[in-house]
Design a protein around this motif. Structure first.
Motif, PDB file in Angstrom:
ATOM      1  N   MET A   1       9.028  -7.356  -8.223  1.00  0.00           N
ATOM      2  CA  MET A   1       8.159  -7.336  -7.057  1.00  0.00           C
ATOM      3  C   MET A   1       8.137  -8.712  -6.396  1.00  0.00           C
ATOM      4  O   MET A   1       8.109  -8.798  -5.170  1.00  0.00           O
ATOM      5  CB  MET A   1       6.741  -6.918  -7.453  1.00  0.00           C
ATOM      6  CG  MET A   1       6.606  -5.458  -7.843  1.00  0.00           C
ATOM      7  SD  MET A   1       7.057  -4.311  -6.537  1.00  0.00           S
ATOM      8  CE  MET A   1       5.823  -4.635  -5.330  1.00  0.00           C
ATOM      9  N   ALA A   2       8.172  -9.755  -7.208  1.00  0.00           N
ATOM     10  CA  ALA A   2       8.165 -11.095  -6.638  1.00  0.00           C
ATOM     11  C   ALA A   2       9.428 -11.344  -5.818  1.00  0.00           C
ATOM     12  O   ALA A   2       9.372 -11.964  -4.760  1.00  0.00           O
ATOM     13  CB  ALA A   2       8.043 -12.144  -7.742  1.00  0.00           C
TER      14      ALA A   2
ATOM     15  N   LEU B   1       6.374   0.154  -3.109  1.00  0.00           N
ATOM     16  CA  LEU B   1       6.977  -0.481  -1.931  1.00  0.00           C
ATOM     17  C   LEU B   1       6.815   0.381  -0.683  1.00  0.00           C
ATOM     18  O   LEU B   1       6.506  -0.137   0.395  1.00  0.00           O
ATOM     19  CB  LEU B   1       8.447  -0.794  -2.186  1.00  0.00           C
ATOM     20  CG  LEU B   1       8.673  -1.905  -3.215  1.00  0.00           C
ATOM     21  CD1 LEU B   1      10.146  -2.026  -3.575  1.00  0.00           C
ATOM     22  CD2 LEU B   1       8.128  -3.224  -2.724  1.00  0.00           C
ATOM     23  N   GLN B   2       7.006   1.686  -0.813  1.00  0.00           N
ATOM     24  CA  GLN B   2       6.812   2.551   0.351  1.00  0.00           C
ATOM     25  C   GLN B   2       5.344   2.574   0.771  1.00  0.00           C
ATOM     26  O   GLN B   2       5.043   2.674   1.952  1.00  0.00           O
ATOM     27  CB  GLN B   2       7.332   3.957   0.073  1.00  0.00           C
ATOM     28  CG  GLN B   2       8.843   4.016   0.065  1.00  0.00           C
ATOM     29  CD  GLN B   2       9.393   5.393  -0.226  1.00  0.00           C
ATOM     30  OE1 GLN B   2       8.707   6.279  -0.735  1.00  0.00           O
ATOM     31  NE2 GLN B   2      10.667   5.588   0.085  1.00  0.00           N
ATOM     32  N   GLY B   3       4.445   2.435  -0.188  1.00  0.00           N
ATOM     33  CA  GLY B   3       3.026   2.330   0.125  1.00  0.00           C
ATOM     34  C   GLY B   3       2.706   1.070   0.910  1.00  0.00           C
ATOM     35  O   GLY B   3       1.742   1.022   1.667  1.00  0.00           O
ATOM     36  N   GLN B   4       3.521   0.039   0.737  1.00  0.00           N
ATOM     37  CA  GLN B   4       3.366  -1.209   1.487  1.00  0.00           C
ATOM     38  C   GLN B   4       4.130  -1.173   2.810  1.00  0.00           C
ATOM     39  O   GLN B   4       4.186  -2.159   3.522  1.00  0.00           O
ATOM     40  CB  GLN B   4       3.875  -2.388   0.652  1.00  0.00           C
ATOM     41  CG  GLN B   4       3.080  -2.663  -0.590  1.00  0.00           C
ATOM     42  CD  GLN B   4       3.709  -3.763  -1.451  1.00  0.00           C
ATOM     43  OE1 GLN B   4       4.815  -4.239  -1.200  1.00  0.00           O
ATOM     44  NE2 GLN B   4       2.977  -4.163  -2.491  1.00  0.00           N
ATOM     45  N   GLY B   5       4.741  -0.028   3.108  1.00  0.00           N
ATOM     46  CA  GLY B   5       5.489   0.119   4.358  1.00  0.00           C
ATOM     47  C   GLY B   5       6.902  -0.427   4.295  1.00  0.00           C
ATOM     48  O   GLY B   5       7.533  -0.635   5.331  1.00  0.00           O
TER      49      GLY B   5
ATOM     50  N   SER C   1      14.102  -3.263   1.609  1.00  0.00           N
ATOM     51  CA  SER C   1      13.547  -4.343   0.798  1.00  0.00           C
ATOM     52  C   SER C   1      14.130  -4.327  -0.605  1.00  0.00           C
ATOM     53  O   SER C   1      14.180  -5.349  -1.278  1.00  0.00           O
ATOM     54  CB  SER C   1      12.029  -4.197   0.701  1.00  0.00           C
ATOM     55  OG  SER C   1      11.447  -4.335   1.962  1.00  0.00           O
ATOM     56  N   LEU C   2      14.548  -3.135  -1.041  1.00  0.00           N
ATOM     57  CA  LEU C   2      15.077  -2.967  -2.394  1.00  0.00           C
ATOM     58  C   LEU C   2      16.119  -1.866  -2.373  1.00  0.00           C
ATOM     59  O   LEU C   2      15.923  -0.842  -1.714  1.00  0.00           O
ATOM     60  CB  LEU C   2      13.947  -2.602  -3.369  1.00  0.00           C
ATOM     61  CG  LEU C   2      14.325  -2.272  -4.810  1.00  0.00           C
ATOM     62  CD1 LEU C   2      14.892  -3.497  -5.529  1.00  0.00           C
ATOM     63  CD2 LEU C   2      13.126  -1.731  -5.574  1.00  0.00           C
TER      64      LEU C   2
END
Length: 164
Positions: free
Chosen positions: A1-2, A37-41, A95-96
């Motif tokens: 995540m970092a 991550l999808q929850g963070q957009g 992002s990933l």
């Protein structure tokens, strides 16, 4: 995540390998990361080497289909993705990138993916265009298929021998 949250691409490694025998929770980790991550957009690309493995992912597809890297895969194989397409935009926005059953990929497939990401990102920020890449699998299960290959040729074809 970092690593995903590090926008400068300098403080954390960008490529990871999640190793574990079948049934130890690799898919659980993938799905958790995808949901967070999808929850963070943020956008996540989920690929797998086989159709069976990708059915366990939320929106998974084979890496052949997603990255347009088709067999036979050799040292000269390159992606068929063209600049300005939806696929290039998807790679830029990701992002990933999660790649399940990566142990079934050959060195050449990983090289083709690296070349694609560097071409799409155009930033010269190290391997895979600076994208955060999570490979996962189990070298005790399935290895890459090498046509008429012996044990040595199969071992040499694995991603563990990749230089990127």
């Amino acid at each position: 995540m970092a690593a995903v949250n590090d926008v400068t691409n300098t403080a954390h490694p960008r490529q990871y390998f999640l190793d574990g025998p079948g049934g130890t929770g690799k898919t659980f980790v993938y799905i958790t990361l995808i949901n967070v991550l999808q929850g963070q957009g943020k956008q996540v690309i989920e690929v797998a080497s086989t159709g069976i493995a990708l059915t366990l992912l939320l929106d998974g597809v084979t890496y052949h289909s997603q990255f347009k890297i088709y067999p036979p895969i050799t040292e000269t194989t390159r992606s068929k993705i063209e600049e300005g397409t939806y696929n290039t935009q998807m790679i830029r926005n990701a992002s990933l990138i999660i790649s399940g059953e990566a142990t079934m990929k050959t060195n050449h497939a990983l090289d083709a993916i690296n070349h694609l990401f560097q071409t799409v990102m155009k930033n010269g920020v190290g391997p895979y265009g600076g994208k955060v890449l999570l490979l996962g699998g189990d070298f005790r299960q399935c290895l890459p298929v090498v046509r008429h290959g012996n044990r040595v040729q199969v071992a040499e074809a694995t991603i563990i021998n990749n230089a990127t």
